[in-house]
Scaffold this motif. Structure first.
Motif, PDB file in Angstrom:
ATOM      1  N   GLN A 191       0.830  -1.201   0.000  1.00 51.40           N
ATOM      2  CA  GLN A 191       0.000   0.000   0.000  1.00 51.40           C
ATOM      3  C   GLN A 191       0.865   1.252   0.000  1.00 51.40           C
ATOM      4  OE1 GLN A 191      -3.291  -0.366  -0.315  1.00 51.40           O
ATOM      5  NE2 GLN A 191      -3.531   1.824  -0.534  1.00 51.40           N
ATOM      6  N   ILE A 216       2.205   1.839  -3.474  1.00 51.79           N
ATOM      7  CA  ILE A 216       1.151   2.395  -4.340  1.00 51.79           C
ATOM      8  C   ILE A 216       0.969   3.882  -4.063  1.00 51.79           C
ATOM      9  CG2 ILE A 216      -1.352   2.360  -4.762  1.00 51.79           C
ATOM     10  CD1 ILE A 216      -1.183  -0.722  -4.298  1.00 51.79           C
ATOM     11  N   ARG A 233       1.560   7.040  -6.553  1.00 52.58           N
ATOM     12  CA  ARG A 233       0.455   7.988  -6.748  1.00 52.58           C
ATOM     13  C   ARG A 233       0.919   9.425  -6.501  1.00 52.58           C
ATOM     14  NH1 ARG A 233      -4.359   5.851  -3.758  1.00 52.58           N
ATOM     15  NH2 ARG A 233      -4.444   4.471  -5.537  1.00 52.58           N
TER      16      ARG A 233
END
Length: 140
Positions: A96, A99, A103
């Motif tokens: 996570q 990611i 982003r």
């Protein structure tokens, strides 16, 4: 009959969590050791300390908080479940985080950030310009 000296509701909850995480009793090696510290004669004569090892993950837990072996067995299993759960979710959280990092990198820069970048570039170009050697074209 209860395996541990806790309420049947707590025991059922423990079994349910173990099933959810795929932890089976056959994968757990359980050893009993003599405890150390406070507890007097009871601790010195009986093996109340519980040592658990979950074979698939290799996680080991030792529990000797209470003077009763059956309660320590319950607490040790609960601690083992927490450790396995943290180990399992730690991997997910690292994914996570990766990611989120990607982003953030792809996110459009704000107007203020763009202006700051341009200002820094301008300062750098002025520095480079001042470092250039001055060539004289006198025609000597």
């Amino acid at each position: 009959m209860s395996l541990f000296s806790v309420s049947s509701a707590k025991e059922q909850y423990l079994k349910k969590r173990m099933e959810e995480l795929g932890i089976f009793e056959k994968d757990i090696v359980e050893k009993f050791i003599r405890s150390q510290g406070k507890g007097g004669q009871n601790v010195n004569k009986t093996s109340t300390c519980v040592h658990l090892e979950h074979i698939p993950t290799g996680i080991k837990v030792k529990m000797q908080r209470e003077r009763v072996q059956s309660l320590n067995r319950f607490l040790a299993r609960r601690l083992l479940i927490e450790k396995i759960e943290n180990n399992f979710f730690k991997e997910k959280s690292e994914k996570q985080q990766l990611i989120e990092k990607i982003r953030r990198q792809k996110r459009k820069k704000s107007k203020r950030a763009k202006e700051k970048i341009l200002r820094d570039k301008k300062i750098q170009s002025i520095k480079k310009e001042s470092r250039k050697t001055v060539s004289s074209n006198d025609g000597d």
